[in-house]
Design an enzyme around this catalytic site. Structure first.
Site, short mmCIF file in Angstrom:
data_model
loop_
_atom_site.label_atom_id
_atom_site.label_comp_id
_atom_site.label_asym_id
_atom_site.label_seq_id
_atom_site.Cartn_x
_atom_site.Cartn_y
_atom_site.Cartn_z
N ASN A 37 -20.74 -53.30 10.03
CA ASN A 37 -20.31 -53.42 11.42
C ASN A 37 -21.30 -52.78 12.39
O ASN A 37 -21.55 -51.58 12.32
CB ASN A 37 -18.94 -52.75 11.58
N HIS A 122 -2.11 -51.14 10.18
CA HIS A 122 -2.50 -50.27 11.30
C HIS A 122 -1.51 -50.38 12.45
O HIS A 122 -1.62 -51.30 13.27
CB HIS A 122 -3.88 -50.70 11.82
N ARG A 147 -0.27 -46.92 8.79
CA ARG A 147 -1.15 -45.95 9.44
C ARG A 147 -0.73 -45.82 10.90
O ARG A 147 -0.43 -46.83 11.54
CB ARG A 147 -2.61 -46.41 9.36
N TYR A 159 -9.82 -44.22 19.38
CA TYR A 159 -10.00 -45.13 18.24
C TYR A 159 -8.66 -45.56 17.66
O TYR A 159 -7.73 -44.76 17.54
CB TYR A 159 -10.80 -44.42 17.13
N ASP A 217 -5.76 -41.51 10.53
CA ASP A 217 -7.22 -41.46 10.39
C ASP A 217 -7.80 -40.52 11.45
O ASP A 217 -7.71 -40.79 12.64
CB ASP A 217 -7.77 -42.89 10.58
N HIS A 219 -10.88 -39.89 11.71
CA HIS A 219 -12.13 -40.56 12.12
C HIS A 219 -13.27 -39.58 12.41
O HIS A 219 -13.97 -39.71 13.41
CB HIS A 219 -11.86 -41.47 13.32
N GLU A 243 -7.00 -39.08 6.85
CA GLU A 243 -8.29 -39.69 6.49
C GLU A 243 -9.42 -39.15 7.35
O GLU A 243 -9.26 -38.89 8.55
CB GLU A 243 -8.18 -41.20 6.68
N GLU A 269 -15.16 -43.83 3.60
CA GLU A 269 -15.47 -45.21 4.01
C GLU A 269 -16.89 -45.35 4.54
O GLU A 269 -17.45 -46.44 4.50
CB GLU A 269 -14.48 -45.69 5.05
N ARG A 289 -9.09 -41.62 -2.21
CA ARG A 289 -10.46 -41.78 -1.73
C ARG A 289 -10.62 -43.14 -1.09
O ARG A 289 -10.04 -44.09 -1.51
CB ARG A 289 -11.35 -41.68 -2.96
N HIS A 318 -11.33 -49.31 1.48
CA HIS A 318 -11.42 -49.63 2.90
C HIS A 318 -11.17 -51.13 3.10
O HIS A 318 -11.75 -51.94 2.36
CB HIS A 318 -12.83 -49.27 3.34
N ASP A 322 -13.61 -55.66 9.49
CA ASP A 322 -15.06 -55.79 9.36
C ASP A 322 -15.49 -55.78 7.90
O ASP A 322 -16.69 -55.76 7.60
CB ASP A 322 -15.83 -54.74 10.18
N GLU A 345 -6.14 -50.53 2.19
CA GLU A 345 -6.06 -50.81 3.63
C GLU A 345 -6.09 -52.31 3.84
O GLU A 345 -6.89 -53.01 3.19
CB GLU A 345 -7.26 -50.16 4.34
N TRP A 408 -17.45 -40.75 16.64
CA TRP A 408 -16.43 -41.68 17.15
C TRP A 408 -15.48 -42.04 16.02
O TRP A 408 -15.92 -42.27 14.91
CB TRP A 408 -17.11 -42.94 17.68
O1 LIG Z 1 -10.00 -46.62 8.17
N1 LIG Z 1 -10.53 -47.55 8.80
C1 LIG Z 1 -11.46 -47.33 9.71
O2 LIG Z 1 -11.83 -46.21 10.01
C2 LIG Z 1 -12.06 -48.55 10.36
O3 LIG Z 1 -11.22 -48.97 11.39
C3 LIG Z 1 -13.45 -48.26 10.89
O4 LIG Z 1 -13.39 -47.64 12.16
C4 LIG Z 1 -14.21 -49.57 11.02
O5 LIG Z 1 -14.20 -50.20 9.77
C5 LIG Z 1 -15.62 -49.31 11.47
O6 LIG Z 1 -16.35 -50.54 11.46
CO LIG Z 2 -11.11 -44.84 8.51
#
Ligand SMILES: O=NC(=O)[C@@H](O)[C@H](O)[C@H](O)CO
Ligand SMILES: [Co+2]
Length: 408
Positions: A37, A122, A147, A159, A217, A219, A243, A269, A289, A318, A322, A345, A408
């Site tokens: 991505n 999500h 999530r 995010y 997450d 992130h 996560e 991820e 994981r 993951h 994407d 996921e 991010w």
């Molecule tokens: O757990 N899932 C994630 O964190 C995703 O949503 C990531 O932000 C994207 O795959 C980044 O391209």
């Molecule tokens: Co993630």
């Protein structure tokens, strides 16, 4: 059998994807996902310019040798671009081998260890009501694990919040890569987030009860001590996992988090080889994981998952949009076969993506299954793919109030 062609297909239905399609002299084809991505063209060039010439004439059955050859002959080791390119080749060769054997890929990986693959979706919201509606929508879609991501008072764009992404002109459901010539700047404030998040999970548990598996997450945005504090604050809400609680290039940082909290931690991820996980796994610093098939494909992922199994660590592959349907199918065949499966996921790809990729995997009653087609059970319609040329698209980045750039 010999490889006669290997086509790199960059297509952008809903969002950008990089697909490798290998054809043999016996007419068998195999597909692999090389989507990275925001850096898709780097992988497309790595494949077209530096890998495809090495593949022509090779025996597609020699998967391990091809993996080792591509990994070692590059001389320069690891990294997301290299490992996504190797993953695309590897998954395409497994697709061919399973088709030649006339069986679904999971049968070559040891057969089914379960009847279905628990998925998580999500849910998100700018406020409690919108979040509850999103959770209810995902429960109606059949998800049994959810999530939870929400806005944070005082932060404009966070995010994982679909409605907020759309308010910013993005399309979260196609993964927040904005189709803009440059990455979009967003804002962040960790202390505001740490104050707010426990109140969100308190409200969700009061509304939906103690049973529903909930994930969150982080992130990569917290320092280890901040992650330790959040993990502790969330313990009463019994998360399935927290996560990416902190950037983990320094794997030892997770020792501090682990000392303070029993909230399960998922990390991985953005990793791309087993070496990124070695301390995390050996010292049991993570629980479930999360890693994409960009971690070098089926060959490498299987080895990684088997290593993790020795330390009672389960998978959490993951699966955002994407990861193309090809990469998703590869994950599902692994999920079905390994013993130490944790969770998968699963965001749902958009309608245009489903025009370009035909797939045989199913999602019913909260469980995914790769299907029993020979091979991966996914293919790409090259003519349809040509209708959606690449469009530059980038993930956003964060700056703090004082202008400092932030994860991010
Ligand atoms: O757990 N899932 C994630 O964190 C995703 O949503 C990531 O932000 C994207 O795959 C980044 O391209
Ligand atoms: Co993630």
């Amino acid at each position: 059998m010999k490889i006669v062609t290997a086509d790199v297909i960059v297509s952008s239905p809903d969002r950008n994807f990089v697909t490798l399609r290998i054809t043999t002299d016996e007419g068998l084809t195999g597909v692999g996902d090389g989507t990275l991505n925001g850096r898709e063209l780097a992988v497309a060039s790595y494949l077209a310019d530096h890998v495809v010439p090495l593949l022509i004439g090779r025996d597609p059955h020699r998967i391990e040798d091809t993996w080792q050859f591509l990994y070692r002959s590059a001389y320069w080791r690891r990294g997301p671009v290299t490992m996504a390119a190797i993953a695309a080749v590897d998954v395409a060769l497994w697709d061919i081998k399973a088709k030649a054997a006339g069986m679904p890929l999971y049968q070559l990986l040891g057969g089914a260890s379960r009847t279905g693959i628990m998925a998580y979706g999500h849910a998100s919201g700018r406020d409690t009501q919108e979040l509850f509606d999103s959770i209810r929508k995902h429960l109606e879609l059949g998800y049994r694990s959810i999530r939870v991501q929400t806005s944070v008072p005082g932060i404009n764009a966070v995010y994982g919040v679909a409605a907020q992404a759309e308010a910013y002109g993005g399309r979260y459901d196609y993964e927040p890569a904005r189709r803009t010539p440059l990455p979009a700047e967003e804002d962040w404030d960790t202390r505001a987030y740490l104050r707010h998040l426990p109140t969100v999970f308190e409200a969700v548990r009061n509304e939906f009860g103690p049973e529903l598996p909930l994930l969150h997450d982080g992130h990569h945005r917290m320092t280890p001590i901040q992650a330790a504090r959040l993990g502790k604050d969330l313990e009463p809400y019994d998360l399935f996992w927290l996560e990416d609680c902190t950037p983990a290039e320094n794997q030892e940082a997770l020792r501090l988090v682990r000392q303070h909290t029993t909230t399960p931690l998922a990390i991985g991820e953005i990793f791309n080889t087993v070496w990124d996980y070695q301390t995390l796994i050996r010292e049991q610093l993570i629980d479930v994981r999360s890693a994409v098939t960009h971690t070098g494909g089926i060959t490498a992922m299987r080895k990684l998952l088997d290593f993790a199994a020795q330390y009672q660590i389960k998978s959490g592959i993951h699966g955002p949009t994407d990861i193309s349907p090809v990469g998703m199918a590869a994950a599902l065949h692994l999920d079905l076969a390994i013993h130490n499966f944790g969770i998968q996921e699963y965001m749902q790809h958009g309608p245009l993506t489903n025009e370009v990729f035909s797939q045989s995997f199913t999602f019913e009653n909260g469980y995914l299954h790769p299907g029993d087609e020979p091979g991966l059970g996914v293919d790409i319609d090259v003519e349809a793919a040509a209708r959606f040329p690449y469009q530059p698209a980038y993930l956003p980045f964060n700056r703090l109030k004082d202008g400092t750039v932030h994860d991010w």
